[in-house]
Design a protein around this motif. Structure first.
Motif, PDB file in Angstrom:
ATOM      1  N   ILE A  20      54.109  -1.014  41.933  1.00  0.00           N
ATOM      2  CA  ILE A  20      54.928  -0.103  42.736  1.00  0.00           C
ATOM      3  C   ILE A  20      55.560  -0.868  43.902  1.00  0.00           C
ATOM      4  CG2 ILE A  20      54.875   1.905  44.266  1.00  0.00           C
ATOM      5  CD1 ILE A  20      52.616   3.017  42.417  1.00  0.00           C
ATOM      6  N   ALA A  21      54.771  -1.679  44.595  1.00  0.00           N
ATOM      7  CA  ALA A  21      55.275  -2.437  45.748  1.00  0.00           C
ATOM      8  C   ALA A  21      56.412  -3.374  45.344  1.00  0.00           C
ATOM      9  CB  ALA A  21      54.138  -3.213  46.402  1.00  0.00           C
ATOM     10  N   CYS A  22      56.304  -3.955  44.159  1.00  0.00           N
ATOM     11  CA  CYS A  22      57.337  -4.897  43.699  1.00  0.00           C
ATOM     12  C   CYS A  22      58.694  -4.235  43.475  1.00  0.00           C
ATOM     13  CB  CYS A  22      56.877  -5.601  42.430  1.00  0.00           C
ATOM     14  SG  CYS A  22      55.649  -6.894  42.750  1.00  0.00           S
ATOM     15  N   THR A  23      58.716  -2.940  43.314  1.00  0.00           N
ATOM     16  CA  THR A  23      59.990  -2.245  43.127  1.00  0.00           C
ATOM     17  C   THR A  23      60.677  -1.937  44.456  1.00  0.00           C
ATOM     18  OG1 THR A  23      59.040  -0.011  43.150  1.00  0.00           O
ATOM     19  CG2 THR A  23      59.131  -1.162  41.007  1.00  0.00           C
ATOM     20  N   CYS A  24      59.990  -2.154  45.555  1.00  0.00           N
ATOM     21  CA  CYS A  24      60.536  -1.835  46.884  1.00  0.00           C
ATOM     22  C   CYS A  24      61.411  -2.974  47.389  1.00  0.00           C
ATOM     23  CB  CYS A  24      59.405  -1.589  47.882  1.00  0.00           C
ATOM     24  SG  CYS A  24      58.386  -0.187  47.459  1.00  0.00           S
ATOM     25  N   PRO A  25      62.557  -2.650  47.988  1.00  0.00           N
ATOM     26  CA  PRO A  25      63.433  -3.698  48.528  1.00  0.00           C
ATOM     27  C   PRO A  25      62.986  -4.225  49.894  1.00  0.00           C
ATOM     28  CG  PRO A  25      64.418  -1.548  48.866  1.00  0.00           C
ATOM     29  CD  PRO A  25      63.150  -1.319  48.078  1.00  0.00           C
ATOM     30  N   PHE A  26      61.909  -3.679  50.429  1.00  0.00           N
ATOM     31  CA  PHE A  26      61.409  -4.079  51.741  1.00  0.00           C
ATOM     32  C   PHE A  26      60.051  -4.758  51.601  1.00  0.00           C
ATOM     33  CE2 PHE A  26      60.784   0.441  50.914  1.00  0.00           C
ATOM     34  CZ  PHE A  26      59.407   0.548  50.917  1.00  0.00           C
ATOM     35  N   GLN A  27      59.639  -5.442  52.655  1.00  0.00           N
ATOM     36  CA  GLN A  27      58.346  -6.125  52.648  1.00  0.00           C
ATOM     37  C   GLN A  27      57.205  -5.117  52.736  1.00  0.00           C
ATOM     38  OE1 GLN A  27      58.038  -9.551  54.991  1.00  0.00           O
ATOM     39  NE2 GLN A  27      55.822  -9.703  54.822  1.00  0.00           N
ATOM     40  N   GLU A  64      62.910   5.778  52.786  1.00  0.00           N
ATOM     41  CA  GLU A  64      62.240   4.824  51.895  1.00  0.00           C
ATOM     42  C   GLU A  64      60.729   4.993  51.978  1.00  0.00           C
ATOM     43  OE1 GLU A  64      65.155   0.947  51.763  1.00  0.00           O
ATOM     44  OE2 GLU A  64      64.099   1.376  53.652  1.00  0.00           O
ATOM     45  N   LEU A  65      60.223   5.222  53.177  1.00  0.00           N
ATOM     46  CA  LEU A  65      58.786   5.428  53.350  1.00  0.00           C
ATOM     47  C   LEU A  65      58.328   6.653  52.574  1.00  0.00           C
ATOM     48  CD1 LEU A  65      56.045   4.799  54.671  1.00  0.00           C
ATOM     49  CD2 LEU A  65      56.788   6.215  56.609  1.00  0.00           C
ATOM     50  N   GLN A  66      59.033   7.748  52.682  1.00  0.00           N
ATOM     51  CA  GLN A  66      58.640   8.966  51.982  1.00  0.00           C
ATOM     52  C   GLN A  66      58.638   8.765  50.468  1.00  0.00           C
ATOM     53  OE1 GLN A  66      57.253  11.592  53.378  1.00  0.00           O
ATOM     54  NE2 GLN A  66      57.470  10.501  55.297  1.00  0.00           N
ATOM     55  N   ALA A  67      59.641   8.068  49.947  1.00  0.00           N
ATOM     56  CA  ALA A  67      59.700   7.798  48.502  1.00  0.00           C
ATOM     57  C   ALA A  67      58.532   6.901  48.073  1.00  0.00           C
ATOM     58  CB  ALA A  67      61.032   7.145  48.153  1.00  0.00           C
ATOM     59  N   PHE A  68      58.208   5.902  48.896  1.00  0.00           N
ATOM     60  CA  PHE A  68      57.092   4.995  48.602  1.00  0.00           C
ATOM     61  C   PHE A  68      55.776   5.766  48.616  1.00  0.00           C
ATOM     62  CE2 PHE A  68      54.599   1.068  50.171  1.00  0.00           C
ATOM     63  CZ  PHE A  68      54.411   0.595  48.887  1.00  0.00           C
ATOM     64  N   LEU A  69      55.560   6.573  49.639  1.00  0.00           N
ATOM     65  CA  LEU A  69      54.323   7.359  49.738  1.00  0.00           C
ATOM     66  C   LEU A  69      54.181   8.322  48.565  1.00  0.00           C
ATOM     67  CD1 LEU A  69      54.229   8.135  53.560  1.00  0.00           C
ATOM     68  CD2 LEU A  69      52.747   6.564  52.295  1.00  0.00           C
ATOM     69  N   GLN A  70      55.278   8.875  48.117  1.00  0.00           N
ATOM     70  CA  GLN A  70      55.239   9.794  46.975  1.00  0.00           C
ATOM     71  C   GLN A  70      54.698   9.081  45.733  1.00  0.00           C
ATOM     72  OE1 GLN A  70      55.974  12.947  47.387  1.00  0.00           O
ATOM     73  NE2 GLN A  70      55.617  13.542  45.284  1.00  0.00           N
ATOM     74  N   ARG A  71      55.104   7.834  45.541  1.00  0.00           N
ATOM     75  CA  ARG A  71      54.645   7.057  44.386  1.00  0.00           C
ATOM     76  C   ARG A  71      53.201   6.585  44.543  1.00  0.00           C
ATOM     77  NH1 ARG A  71      58.568   2.625  42.643  1.00  0.00           N
ATOM     78  NH2 ARG A  71      57.341   2.828  40.745  1.00  0.00           N
ATOM     79  N   LEU A  72      52.696   6.571  45.787  1.00  0.00           N
ATOM     80  CA  LEU A  72      51.351   6.081  46.051  1.00  0.00           C
ATOM     81  C   LEU A  72      50.335   7.198  46.244  1.00  0.00           C
ATOM     82  CD1 LEU A  72      52.120   3.234  48.619  1.00  0.00           C
ATOM     83  CD2 LEU A  72      51.646   3.004  46.169  1.00  0.00           C
ATOM     84  N   GLN A  73      50.647   8.409  45.881  1.00  0.00           N
ATOM     85  CA  GLN A  73      49.772   9.563  46.122  1.00  0.00           C
ATOM     86  C   GLN A  73      48.334   9.331  45.682  1.00  0.00           C
ATOM     87  OE1 GLN A  73      50.123  12.632  47.677  1.00  0.00           O
ATOM     88  NE2 GLN A  73      51.908  11.588  48.510  1.00  0.00           N
ATOM     89  N   ALA A  74      48.145   8.673  44.549  1.00  0.00           N
ATOM     90  CA  ALA A  74      46.780   8.459  44.025  1.00  0.00           C
ATOM     91  C   ALA A  74      45.955   7.542  44.924  1.00  0.00           C
ATOM     92  CB  ALA A  74      46.872   7.852  42.625  1.00  0.00           C
ATOM     93  N   PHE A  75      46.589   6.775  45.801  1.00  0.00           N
ATOM     94  CA  PHE A  75      45.886   5.803  46.625  1.00  0.00           C
ATOM     95  C   PHE A  75      45.761   6.246  48.090  1.00  0.00           C
ATOM     96  CE2 PHE A  75      48.328   3.235  43.459  1.00  0.00           C
ATOM     97  CZ  PHE A  75      47.288   3.145  42.569  1.00  0.00           C
TER      98      PHE A  75
END
Length: 78
Positions: A20-27, A64-75
């Motif tokens: 998931i992190a690798c798909t993000c354009p940010f660090q 971007e944060l909200q979209a990232f958090l949505q994908r990380l719900q399980a964690f």
């Protein structure tokens, strides 16, 4: 810089988080006060102690944060 906490429990969790992190354009940085790892580096991520929650630092927009958090719900801790 935005910060939140995750909890990973297995090698599969680490692999999924890195994917998931690798798909993000940010660090994405993961760790604690004494150790910080590139969240896109599988070998580095595997070196963290997953008995404890880990902090995540990202430098991104609120959207971007909200979209990232949505994908990380399980964690995310309950």
């Amino acid at each position: 810089m935005r910060e939140f906490t995750i909890q990973l429990h297995s090698l599969q969790d680490v692999q999924e988080f890195v994917n998931i992190a690798c798909t993000c354009p940010f660090q994405v940085t993961v760790g604690n006060e004494s150790q910080r790892i590139d969240g896109k580096d599988f070998m580095g991520m595997f070196s963290l102690d997953y008995r404890f929650p880990q902090k995540v630092w990202v430098d991104c927009s609120q959207e971007e944060l909200q979209a990232f958090l949505q994908r990380l719900q399980a964690f995310l801790p309950n």
